[in-house]
Design a protein around this motif. Structure first.
Motif, PDB file in Angstrom:
ATOM      1  N   PHE A 218      21.931  33.759  -5.595  1.00 14.92           N
ATOM      2  CA  PHE A 218      21.886  33.152  -4.276  1.00 14.92           C
ATOM      3  C   PHE A 218      20.457  33.202  -3.749  1.00 14.92           C
ATOM      4  O   PHE A 218      19.577  33.843  -4.330  1.00 14.92           O
ATOM      5  CB  PHE A 218      22.849  33.865  -3.320  1.00 14.92           C
ATOM      6  CG  PHE A 218      22.611  35.352  -3.218  1.00 14.92           C
ATOM      7  CD1 PHE A 218      21.772  35.884  -2.244  1.00 14.92           C
ATOM      8  CD2 PHE A 218      23.218  36.234  -4.107  1.00 14.92           C
ATOM      9  CE1 PHE A 218      21.533  37.239  -2.146  1.00 14.92           C
ATOM     10  CE2 PHE A 218      22.991  37.604  -4.021  1.00 14.92           C
ATOM     11  CZ  PHE A 218      22.141  38.108  -3.046  1.00 14.92           C
ATOM     12  N   TYR A 219      20.228  32.517  -2.636  1.00 13.07           N
ATOM     13  CA  TYR A 219      18.906  32.536  -2.004  1.00 13.07           C
ATOM     14  C   TYR A 219      19.078  32.795  -0.519  1.00 13.07           C
ATOM     15  O   TYR A 219      20.141  32.567   0.071  1.00 13.07           O
ATOM     16  CB  TYR A 219      18.140  31.228  -2.236  1.00 13.07           C
ATOM     17  CG  TYR A 219      18.834  29.999  -1.697  1.00 13.07           C
ATOM     18  CD1 TYR A 219      18.586  29.531  -0.406  1.00 13.07           C
ATOM     19  CD2 TYR A 219      19.744  29.288  -2.473  1.00 13.07           C
ATOM     20  CE1 TYR A 219      19.217  28.404   0.089  1.00 13.07           C
ATOM     21  CE2 TYR A 219      20.381  28.159  -1.997  1.00 13.07           C
ATOM     22  CZ  TYR A 219      20.124  27.719  -0.719  1.00 13.07           C
ATOM     23  OH  TYR A 219      20.763  26.604  -0.224  1.00 13.07           O
ATOM     24  N   THR A 220      17.993  33.276   0.082  1.00 12.92           N
ATOM     25  CA  THR A 220      18.019  33.540   1.513  1.00 12.92           C
ATOM     26  C   THR A 220      16.710  33.096   2.154  1.00 12.92           C
ATOM     27  O   THR A 220      15.683  32.993   1.492  1.00 12.92           O
ATOM     28  CB  THR A 220      18.284  35.037   1.792  1.00 12.92           C
ATOM     29  OG1 THR A 220      18.403  35.240   3.205  1.00 12.92           O
ATOM     30  CG2 THR A 220      17.183  35.915   1.244  1.00 12.92           C
ATOM     31  N   ASN A 221      16.805  32.777   3.455  1.00 14.39           N
ATOM     32  CA  ASN A 221      15.644  32.446   4.289  1.00 14.39           C
ATOM     33  C   ASN A 221      15.084  31.054   4.053  1.00 14.39           C
ATOM     34  O   ASN A 221      13.971  30.758   4.475  1.00 14.39           O
ATOM     35  CB  ASN A 221      14.524  33.480   4.084  1.00 14.39           C
ATOM     36  CG  ASN A 221      13.579  33.554   5.265  1.00 14.39           C
ATOM     37  OD1 ASN A 221      13.997  33.671   6.411  1.00 14.39           O
ATOM     38  ND2 ASN A 221      12.277  33.474   5.000  1.00 14.39           N
ATOM     39  N   ALA A 222      15.819  30.169   3.396  1.00 10.25           N
ATOM     40  CA  ALA A 222      15.291  28.823   3.159  1.00 10.25           C
ATOM     41  C   ALA A 222      14.930  28.167   4.486  1.00 10.25           C
ATOM     42  O   ALA A 222      15.754  28.077   5.391  1.00 10.25           O
ATOM     43  CB  ALA A 222      16.301  27.965   2.410  1.00 10.25           C
ATOM     44  N   SER A 223      13.668  27.736   4.601  1.00  9.92           N
ATOM     45  CA  SER A 223      13.164  27.066   5.795  1.00  9.92           C
ATOM     46  C   SER A 223      13.159  27.975   7.015  1.00  9.92           C
ATOM     47  O   SER A 223      13.099  27.477   8.145  1.00  9.92           O
ATOM     48  CB  SER A 223      13.962  25.791   6.105  1.00  9.92           C
ATOM     49  OG  SER A 223      13.893  24.888   5.029  1.00  9.92           O
ATOM     50  N   ASN A 224      13.217  29.302   6.807  1.00  6.42           N
ATOM     51  CA  ASN A 224      13.227  30.203   7.953  1.00  6.42           C
ATOM     52  C   ASN A 224      12.065  31.182   7.871  1.00  6.42           C
ATOM     53  O   ASN A 224      11.182  31.050   7.025  1.00  6.42           O
ATOM     54  CB  ASN A 224      14.574  30.904   8.083  1.00  6.42           C
ATOM     55  CG  ASN A 224      14.959  31.129   9.527  1.00  6.42           C
ATOM     56  OD1 ASN A 224      14.600  32.138  10.128  1.00  6.42           O
ATOM     57  ND2 ASN A 224      15.685  30.176  10.117  1.00  6.42           N
ATOM     58  N   TYR A 225      12.084  32.186   8.734  1.00  7.85           N
ATOM     59  CA  TYR A 225      10.871  32.966   9.005  1.00  7.85           C
ATOM     60  C   TYR A 225      11.065  34.482   8.918  1.00  7.85           C
ATOM     61  O   TYR A 225      10.189  35.232   9.321  1.00  7.85           O
ATOM     62  CB  TYR A 225      10.352  32.603  10.404  1.00  7.85           C
ATOM     63  CG  TYR A 225      10.060  31.132  10.552  1.00  7.85           C
ATOM     64  CD1 TYR A 225       8.777  30.639  10.330  1.00  7.85           C
ATOM     65  CD2 TYR A 225      11.059  30.224  10.887  1.00  7.85           C
ATOM     66  CE1 TYR A 225       8.500  29.286  10.443  1.00  7.85           C
ATOM     67  CE2 TYR A 225      10.786  28.866  11.001  1.00  7.85           C
ATOM     68  CZ  TYR A 225       9.508  28.397  10.777  1.00  7.85           C
ATOM     69  OH  TYR A 225       9.232  27.056  10.883  1.00  7.85           O
ATOM     70  N   ASN A 226      12.205  34.923   8.388  1.00  6.79           N
ATOM     71  CA  ASN A 226      12.452  36.356   8.325  1.00  6.79           C
ATOM     72  C   ASN A 226      11.504  37.043   7.349  1.00  6.79           C
ATOM     73  O   ASN A 226      11.042  36.454   6.375  1.00  6.79           O
ATOM     74  CB  ASN A 226      13.904  36.607   7.912  1.00  6.79           C
ATOM     75  CG  ASN A 226      14.872  36.293   9.024  1.00  6.79           C
ATOM     76  OD1 ASN A 226      15.209  37.155   9.833  1.00  6.79           O
ATOM     77  ND2 ASN A 226      15.321  35.041   9.098  1.00  6.79           N
TER      78      ASN A 226
END
Length: 384
Positions: A218-226
């Motif tokens: 899985f992946y996380t933070n796509a297009s985000n800023y964490n």
């Protein structure tokens, strides 16, 4: 293009002098390298303008940014177009590993800022078939459908009482996992949103239903800023919970990102004993998280849209396949840095973004002001 050629050559010369070499090339480190696609043409035009204005460091920084490996996005092409384009990318990549961000699920983004997607499930399956043919047996990483699981049709009030559209969403995601993953060289990663959105307990059942058992992870933070730390911890908790569920446990019992870390680690030590090599791995988007998430001014906006072109953000860690974390396959630039998140109104009537005093470009269009912010606030710095 003829009139621009001298400026383009000057940009290339500037890049050769100021842009650091690819890490693998500089160190001689063996192993696969990530692929760098052609940049948005508007990025080149901006670099030329900066060069002509005497802003040499900004121009060099922009060249460095677009010369960094990042994902190739597909979503609005016909099956014939996407097959041809994906085949061209893997041919151009050679021994490098391209990252494909596929964004064509029916009803994507709840028909909001990035509205669009395939017309229905059969159309989506035909499109995925075309992508798979284009990639073939080449090594590739696939970031499958950002927001597809974190933002189900049921989440945005677009489903019927029977959950028809949500069921179709799961059918589509599972089909993509199986079709794209039929080649052992293609690693498929599923959507989790980001650590500030769904709890581990909420997202793990969606991953299970979406076919995580048959995906690379899985992946996380796509297009985000964490931050990298928040993403790595979230990924570890999700991977551990998936392993726990696989042995018959309930995701409701898993620790989530809001637990004290010491308590969560104690629980993991007691309940999860799987070999990390056999657990589900993850990748994270570090394209714009160098300064972490934006904290809106308290009480200023009815809907601050902290995900939408937040000010003062910076490029994050450079993409790598060597993370030092046995569960984390890569840090990637999934979102194309410099491209807008959309028209951000933050609960106002607009048309200007009240945080910026300008009208933001449409989603996916080049945003020169934001590109400069990302370069200037990069952490680590783009240039020596």
């Amino acid at each position: 293009m003829t009139r621009l050629r001298p400026a383009l050559l000057a940009c290339a010369a500037l890049a050769a002098v100021l842009v650091p070499a690819h890490p693998a090339a500089a160190t001689g480190t063996p192993g696969p390298r990530l692929y760098t696609p052609e940049a948005n043409p508007a990025a080149y035009r901006q670099a030329i303008g900066l060069l002509r204005a005497g802003q040499y460091r900004d121009a060099a920084g922009l060249v460095a940014m677009v010369s960094t490996p990042q994902a190739v996005w597909y979503g609005d092409q016909t099956p014939a177009e996407v097959e041809r384009q994906a085949r061209a990318v893997v041919r151009d990549a050679g021994r490098e590993v391209p990252v494909f961000a596929l964004y064509n699920i029916p009803g994507r983004d709840c028909s909001n800022y990035s509205a669009g997607g395939a017309a229905d499930t059969p159309a989506y399956k035909a499109w995925i078939d075309a992508v798979a043919r284009g990639i073939g047996r080449h090594d590739a990483m696939v970031v499958l459908e950002p927001d597809a699981l974190a933002l189900l049709p049921a989440d945005c009030g677009q489903d019927d009482a029977q959950g028809t559209k949500t069921a179709a969403r799961y059918t589509e995601v599972n089909y993509a996992v199986d079709r794209l993953g039929a080649s052992a060289a293609t690693k498929v990663y599923l959507d989790t949103g980001h650590p500030g959105w769904h709890s581990v307990n909420e997202i793990v059942p969606r991953l299970v239903t979406g076919g995580a058992a048959r995906a690379a992870g899985f992946y996380t933070n796509a297009s985000n800023y964490n931050t990298d730390d928040a993403n790595a911890w979230y990924g570890k908790l999700i991977s551990s919970c998936l392993a726990y569920v696989d042995t018959g446990g309930s995701s409701a019992d898993c620790p989530n990102q809001y637990w004290p870390r010491a308590d969560a680690q104690t629980w993991l030590d007691a309940h999860v004993h799987a070999d990390p090599a056999r657990m589900k791995h993850f990748v994270t988007d570090t394209s714009r998280n160098g300064q972490g998430p934006w904290t809106p001014p308290p009480g200023k906006y009815t809907d601050a849209q902290d995900w939408c072109n937040p000010p003062g953000r910076g490029l994050g860690a450079r993409p790598t396949l060597k993370t030092g974390d046995p569960l984390q396959d890569a840090k990637l630039w999934i979102k194309t840095p410099g491209e807008s998140d959309g028209l951000c109104l933050r609960g106002t009537q607009g048309p200007e973004d009240p945080e910026r005093g300008t009208v933001d470009p449409a989603a996916g269009d080049w945003f020169p002001a934001q590109a400069l912010e990302l370069i200037r606030e990069a952490n680590p710095p783009v240039l020596p």
